[in-house]
Design a protein around this motif. Structure first.
Motif, PDB file in Angstrom:
ATOM      1  N   LEU A  46      33.595  48.859  51.752  1.00 37.22           N
ATOM      2  CA  LEU A  46      32.780  49.924  51.167  1.00 37.22           C
ATOM      3  C   LEU A  46      31.299  49.550  51.117  1.00 37.22           C
ATOM      4  O   LEU A  46      30.465  50.366  50.751  1.00 37.22           O
ATOM      5  CB  LEU A  46      33.269  50.253  49.755  1.00 37.22           C
ATOM      6  N   GLY A  47      30.981  48.313  51.478  1.00 38.88           N
ATOM      7  CA  GLY A  47      29.588  47.896  51.509  1.00 38.88           C
ATOM      8  C   GLY A  47      29.104  47.199  50.261  1.00 38.88           C
ATOM      9  O   GLY A  47      27.906  46.970  50.106  1.00 38.88           O
ATOM     10  N   LEU A  48      29.998  46.849  49.365  1.00 34.19           N
ATOM     11  CA  LEU A  48      29.593  46.158  48.147  1.00 34.19           C
ATOM     12  C   LEU A  48      29.386  44.681  48.435  1.00 34.19           C
ATOM     13  O   LEU A  48      30.055  44.109  49.302  1.00 34.19           O
ATOM     14  CB  LEU A  48      30.660  46.307  47.052  1.00 34.19           C
ATOM     15  N   SER A  49      28.474  44.075  47.697  1.00 34.24           N
ATOM     16  CA  SER A  49      28.293  42.628  47.803  1.00 34.24           C
ATOM     17  C   SER A  49      29.469  41.958  47.094  1.00 34.24           C
ATOM     18  O   SER A  49      30.173  42.592  46.299  1.00 34.24           O
ATOM     19  CB  SER A  49      26.980  42.210  47.147  1.00 34.24           C
ATOM     20  N   LEU A  50      29.647  40.680  47.354  1.00 33.22           N
ATOM     21  CA  LEU A  50      30.728  39.960  46.679  1.00 33.22           C
ATOM     22  C   LEU A  50      30.470  39.867  45.173  1.00 33.22           C
ATOM     23  O   LEU A  50      31.412  39.906  44.378  1.00 33.22           O
ATOM     24  CB  LEU A  50      30.904  38.565  47.281  1.00 33.22           C
ATOM     25  N   HIS A  51      29.203  39.803  44.773  1.00 36.81           N
ATOM     26  CA  HIS A  51      28.896  39.766  43.335  1.00 36.81           C
ATOM     27  C   HIS A  51      29.279  41.098  42.685  1.00 36.81           C
ATOM     28  O   HIS A  51      29.842  41.120  41.585  1.00 36.81           O
ATOM     29  CB  HIS A  51      27.417  39.462  43.105  1.00 36.81           C
ATOM     30  N   GLU A  52      28.979  42.216  43.367  1.00 34.91           N
ATOM     31  CA  GLU A  52      29.363  43.527  42.830  1.00 34.91           C
ATOM     32  C   GLU A  52      30.883  43.654  42.781  1.00 34.91           C
ATOM     33  O   GLU A  52      31.440  44.144  41.794  1.00 34.91           O
ATOM     34  CB  GLU A  52      28.785  44.646  43.693  1.00 34.91           C
ATOM     35  N   ALA A  53      31.533  43.197  43.833  1.00 35.07           N
ATOM     36  CA  ALA A  53      32.998  43.254  43.872  1.00 35.07           C
ATOM     37  C   ALA A  53      33.585  42.447  42.723  1.00 35.07           C
ATOM     38  O   ALA A  53      34.486  42.916  42.020  1.00 35.07           O
ATOM     39  CB  ALA A  53      33.510  42.716  45.214  1.00 35.07           C
ATOM     40  N   LYS A  54      33.059  41.251  42.505  1.00 36.69           N
ATOM     41  CA  LYS A  54      33.578  40.400  41.425  1.00 36.69           C
ATOM     42  C   LYS A  54      33.387  41.072  40.071  1.00 36.69           C
ATOM     43  O   LYS A  54      34.300  41.077  39.232  1.00 36.69           O
ATOM     44  CB  LYS A  54      32.902  39.033  41.440  1.00 36.69           C
ATOM     45  N   ALA A  55      32.211  41.648  39.837  1.00 35.17           N
ATOM     46  CA  ALA A  55      31.954  42.299  38.553  1.00 35.17           C
ATOM     47  C   ALA A  55      32.948  43.427  38.307  1.00 35.17           C
ATOM     48  O   ALA A  55      33.484  43.568  37.203  1.00 35.17           O
ATOM     49  CB  ALA A  55      30.520  42.826  38.518  1.00 35.17           C
TER      50      ALA A  55
END
Length: 138
Positions: free
Chosen positions: A61-70
């Motif tokens: 979906l284009g999320l960063s890994l930090h966004e995914a983790k949050a």
């Protein structure tokens, strides 16, 4: 008894390298248990498998890994899904806006390229006409 997975099992299932799996672990996305001599073998749970699946979906979906983790970490909190869903919608909305802006930019660039192609073909046709007339005359 709970199902467990080795690093090879999950890497193969999700078409990843063990190195990528270790990277996700270093990012805190996965938290495998340890077994064997010195705790050298990683043992992944169903929770890890689900978190990996969600991580890969977030990346698509284009999320960063930090966004995914949050986002994924929010699901480990109490069962009130309202805040999680609001945050997820906010992140998706931001990514949609970013992708739409990129798409508009690409479409503008493609239009510009089309105009340059048209102009170059027109100029080439003018250049080719006199050469064709000379060849016919000889």
């Amino acid at each position: 008894m709970a199902t467990t997975y080795t690093i090879s099992d999950l890497a193969r299932e999700f078409d990843l390298t063990p190195r990528a799996m270790r990277f996700y672990e270093d990012m805190g996305l996965l938290q495998p248990g340890r077994s064997g001599p010195g705790g050298r073998q990683r043992v992944y749970s169903n929770r890890d498998r689900t978190r990996l699946k969600l991580t890969l979906r977030a990346k698509r979906l284009g999320l960063s890994l930090h966004e995914a983790k949050a986002l994924i970490d929010m699901y480990d909190s109490p069962r009130d899904t309202g805040p999680q869903l609001r945050k997820f919608l906010q992140v998706l909305s931001q990514h949609r806006a970013q992708l739409e802006a990129q798409l508009a930019e690409l479409q503008a660039t493609l239009s510009e390229i089309s105009e340059h192609e048209k102009e170059a073909r027109s100029l080439l046709a003018r250049v080719d006409r006199p050469a064709a007339k000379k060849a016919k005359a000889n």
